[in-house]
Design a protein around this motif. Structure first.
Motif, PDB file in Angstrom:
ATOM      1  N   ASN A 114       0.829  -1.190   0.000  1.00 20.05           N
ATOM      2  CA  ASN A 114       0.000   0.000   0.000  1.00 20.05           C
ATOM      3  C   ASN A 114       0.877   1.259   0.000  1.00 20.05           C
ATOM      4  OD1 ASN A 114      -1.548   2.219   0.969  1.00 20.05           O
ATOM      5  ND2 ASN A 114      -3.009   0.814   1.890  1.00 20.05           N
ATOM      6  N   TYR A 115       0.626   2.185  -0.947  1.00 21.07           N
ATOM      7  CA  TYR A 115       1.436   3.404  -1.024  1.00 21.07           C
ATOM      8  C   TYR A 115       1.383   4.233   0.248  1.00 21.07           C
ATOM      9  CZ  TYR A 115       2.540   2.947  -5.957  1.00 21.07           C
ATOM     10  OH  TYR A 115       3.041   2.522  -7.154  1.00 21.07           O
ATOM     11  N   GLU A 116       0.252   4.184   0.953  1.00 22.14           N
ATOM     12  CA  GLU A 116       0.124   4.963   2.189  1.00 22.14           C
ATOM     13  C   GLU A 116       0.864   4.313   3.347  1.00 22.14           C
ATOM     14  OE1 GLU A 116      -4.044   5.532   2.827  1.00 22.14           O
ATOM     15  OE2 GLU A 116      -4.322   6.397   0.838  1.00 22.14           O
TER      16      GLU A 116
END
Length: 140
Positions: free
Chosen positions: A68-70
């Motif tokens: 997940n990029y976050e």
């Protein structure tokens, strides 16, 4: 895990998608070089992940972020020569987020996944055998 091959060969097994796709993922958009933004796919599972390669030290280390990029996690693959013909390959993953139960599930999945990939890599590099252990781990 000890891989009875020189460190450079063990390193290349992860750096070169032509080799890695024989024991781990089914496809990659490119090699593991510093700064690369890659997409890995596991066709058997219909799964894919984005990967950002943070650091590469030839024959010694590959560090990347994925997920997940976050809330990505960071994976380090270390290749420590034990002799001219044996390498200790060590995998660590850090940055897990979420509740205790979520983190435990993630750790369990990642330890099992990397252990399976390392065993498949060992069979390939030491014996020339493609185990298909990763796609066979959770048959659809």
């Amino acid at each position: 895990m000890i891989i009875r091959r020189p460190a450079e060969e063990a390193f290349q097994a992860f750096a070169d998608p032509g080799v890695t796709s024989r024991f781990w993922y089914s496809g990659s958009s490119g090699p593991m070089v510093a700064g690369a933004r890659l997409r890995w796919e596991w066709e058997t599972y219909g799964a894919s992940v984005d990967v950002v390669v943070k650091e590469v030290r030839d024959g010694r280390l590959i560090r990347f972020e994925w997920g997940n990029y976050e809330q990505p996690t960071t994976v380090e693959l270390r290749f420590t020569p034990r002799s001219a013909y044996a390498t200790f390959v060590e995998v660590t993953e850090t940055g897990f987020q979420g509740s205790g139960d979520d983190a435990v599930r993630w750790v369990n999945d990642t330890v099992g996944g990397f252990t399976t990939a390392l065993c498949a890599m060992k069979a390939l590099l030491e014996h020339g055998i493609e185990l298909n252990a990763v796609p066979d781990h959770h048959p659809v």
